[in-house]
Scaffold this motif. Structure first.
Motif, PDB file in Angstrom:
ATOM      1  N   ALA A  12       6.272  19.700  -0.350  1.00  0.00           N
ATOM      2  CA  ALA A  12       6.192  18.297   0.052  1.00  0.00           C
ATOM      3  C   ALA A  12       7.331  17.494  -0.578  1.00  0.00           C
ATOM      4  O   ALA A  12       7.938  16.640   0.082  1.00  0.00           O
ATOM      5  CB  ALA A  12       4.837  17.703  -0.329  1.00  0.00           C
ATOM      6  N   LEU A  13       7.633  17.760  -1.838  1.00  0.00           N
ATOM      7  CA  LEU A  13       8.761  17.083  -2.488  1.00  0.00           C
ATOM      8  C   LEU A  13      10.063  17.367  -1.741  1.00  0.00           C
ATOM      9  O   LEU A  13      10.863  16.446  -1.484  1.00  0.00           O
ATOM     10  CB  LEU A  13       8.892  17.544  -3.944  1.00  0.00           C
ATOM     11  CG  LEU A  13       7.897  16.966  -4.933  1.00  0.00           C
ATOM     12  CD1 LEU A  13       7.932  17.741  -6.241  1.00  0.00           C
ATOM     13  CD2 LEU A  13       8.196  15.494  -5.176  1.00  0.00           C
ATOM     14  N   GLN A  33       7.187   9.172  -5.081  1.00  0.00           N
ATOM     15  CA  GLN A  33       5.728   9.086  -5.199  1.00  0.00           C
ATOM     16  C   GLN A  33       5.115   8.424  -3.967  1.00  0.00           C
ATOM     17  O   GLN A  33       4.089   8.883  -3.458  1.00  0.00           O
ATOM     18  CB  GLN A  33       5.337   8.309  -6.452  1.00  0.00           C
ATOM     19  CG  GLN A  33       5.536   9.081  -7.730  1.00  0.00           C
ATOM     20  CD  GLN A  33       5.209   8.245  -8.948  1.00  0.00           C
ATOM     21  OE1 GLN A  33       5.944   7.335  -9.297  1.00  0.00           O
ATOM     22  NE2 GLN A  33       4.093   8.542  -9.572  1.00  0.00           N
ATOM     23  N   ILE A  34       5.721   7.375  -3.485  1.00  0.00           N
ATOM     24  CA  ILE A  34       5.197   6.669  -2.306  1.00  0.00           C
ATOM     25  C   ILE A  34       5.255   7.576  -1.073  1.00  0.00           C
ATOM     26  O   ILE A  34       4.271   7.717  -0.343  1.00  0.00           O
ATOM     27  CB  ILE A  34       5.974   5.362  -2.064  1.00  0.00           C
ATOM     28  CG1 ILE A  34       5.643   4.347  -3.172  1.00  0.00           C
ATOM     29  CG2 ILE A  34       5.669   4.788  -0.684  1.00  0.00           C
ATOM     30  CD1 ILE A  34       6.556   3.135  -3.199  1.00  0.00           C
ATOM     31  N   PHE A  35       6.399   8.210  -0.844  1.00  0.00           N
ATOM     32  CA  PHE A  35       6.568   9.038   0.347  1.00  0.00           C
ATOM     33  C   PHE A  35       5.732  10.317   0.305  1.00  0.00           C
ATOM     34  O   PHE A  35       5.439  10.901   1.342  1.00  0.00           O
ATOM     35  CB  PHE A  35       8.039   9.363   0.576  1.00  0.00           C
ATOM     36  CG  PHE A  35       8.868   8.160   0.963  1.00  0.00           C
ATOM     37  CD1 PHE A  35       8.476   7.327   1.991  1.00  0.00           C
ATOM     38  CD2 PHE A  35      10.038   7.866   0.278  1.00  0.00           C
ATOM     39  CE1 PHE A  35       9.232   6.216   2.348  1.00  0.00           C
ATOM     40  CE2 PHE A  35      10.802   6.761   0.626  1.00  0.00           C
ATOM     41  CZ  PHE A  35      10.396   5.939   1.664  1.00  0.00           C
ATOM     42  N   LEU A  36       5.328  10.759  -0.881  1.00  0.00           N
ATOM     43  CA  LEU A  36       4.449  11.932  -0.971  1.00  0.00           C
ATOM     44  C   LEU A  36       3.089  11.669  -0.334  1.00  0.00           C
ATOM     45  O   LEU A  36       2.400  12.609   0.067  1.00  0.00           O
ATOM     46  CB  LEU A  36       4.251  12.337  -2.433  1.00  0.00           C
ATOM     47  CG  LEU A  36       5.342  13.183  -3.054  1.00  0.00           C
ATOM     48  CD1 LEU A  36       5.123  13.310  -4.560  1.00  0.00           C
ATOM     49  CD2 LEU A  36       5.416  14.559  -2.410  1.00  0.00           C
ATOM     50  N   GLY A  37       2.714  10.407  -0.208  1.00  0.00           N
ATOM     51  CA  GLY A  37       1.437  10.044   0.397  1.00  0.00           C
ATOM     52  C   GLY A  37       1.270  10.588   1.798  1.00  0.00           C
ATOM     53  O   GLY A  37       0.166  10.975   2.193  1.00  0.00           O
ATOM     54  N   PHE A  41      -0.573  13.527  -0.916  1.00  0.00           N
ATOM     55  CA  PHE A  41      -0.482  13.362  -2.365  1.00  0.00           C
ATOM     56  C   PHE A  41      -0.314  11.880  -2.689  1.00  0.00           C
ATOM     57  O   PHE A  41       0.694  11.444  -3.226  1.00  0.00           O
ATOM     58  CB  PHE A  41       0.687  14.177  -2.931  1.00  0.00           C
ATOM     59  CG  PHE A  41       0.531  15.655  -2.745  1.00  0.00           C
ATOM     60  CD1 PHE A  41      -0.302  16.384  -3.584  1.00  0.00           C
ATOM     61  CD2 PHE A  41       1.191  16.318  -1.717  1.00  0.00           C
ATOM     62  CE1 PHE A  41      -0.452  17.753  -3.411  1.00  0.00           C
ATOM     63  CE2 PHE A  41       1.046  17.678  -1.535  1.00  0.00           C
ATOM     64  CZ  PHE A  41       0.218  18.401  -2.383  1.00  0.00           C
ATOM     65  N   ARG A  42      -1.348  11.095  -2.399  1.00  0.00           N
ATOM     66  CA  ARG A  42      -1.280   9.641  -2.552  1.00  0.00           C
ATOM     67  C   ARG A  42      -1.327   9.170  -3.995  1.00  0.00           C
ATOM     68  O   ARG A  42      -0.820   8.121  -4.311  1.00  0.00           O
ATOM     69  CB  ARG A  42      -2.412   8.980  -1.769  1.00  0.00           C
ATOM     70  CG  ARG A  42      -2.162   9.015  -0.285  1.00  0.00           C
ATOM     71  CD  ARG A  42      -3.301   8.416   0.506  1.00  0.00           C
ATOM     72  NE  ARG A  42      -3.060   8.328   1.923  1.00  0.00           N
ATOM     73  CZ  ARG A  42      -2.778   9.318   2.741  1.00  0.00           C
ATOM     74  NH1 ARG A  42      -2.651  10.524   2.277  1.00  0.00           N
ATOM     75  NH2 ARG A  42      -2.601   9.118   4.022  1.00  0.00           N
TER      76      ARG A  42
END
Length: 90
Positions: A12-13, A33-37, A41-42
């Motif tokens: 995902a990263l 972190q935001i885009f991992l949602g 991965f929120r």
């Protein structure tokens, strides 16, 4: 995280960085972190994201972006090896 969850998280990263590869200054930790949602991965913890970005960096799949101004606000980008990994594992 289990080994399988880590693999999904790492992928995902890479996808986050690949989808925004046109960002010439890379992506900051907060942006990652935001885009991992979008990958489920929120509530990713800062330390978890940093640890996995370092792992991916050690594997030459991501690279830090050098910054002259505010280098403490680290940013990352996907490398050619990272793109190749995604292409081979889709």
């Amino acid at each position: 995280m289990t080994a399988e969850q880590k693999e999904i998280f790492r992928t995902a990263l890479l996808r986050v960085l690949d989808e925004r590869a046109s960002e010439k200054f890379g992506l900051s930790l907060v942006a990652v972190q935001i885009f991992l949602g979008q990958f489920g991965f929120r509530a990713s913890k800062r330390d978890d994201v940093l640890a996995e970005l370092q792992y991916l960096q050690d594997k030459n799949l991501v690279a830090p972006v050098g910054k002259t101004i505010s280098p403490e606000n680290r940013c990352w980008r996907i490398t050619a090896d990272g793109r190749d990994f995604l292409a081979q594992n889709e």
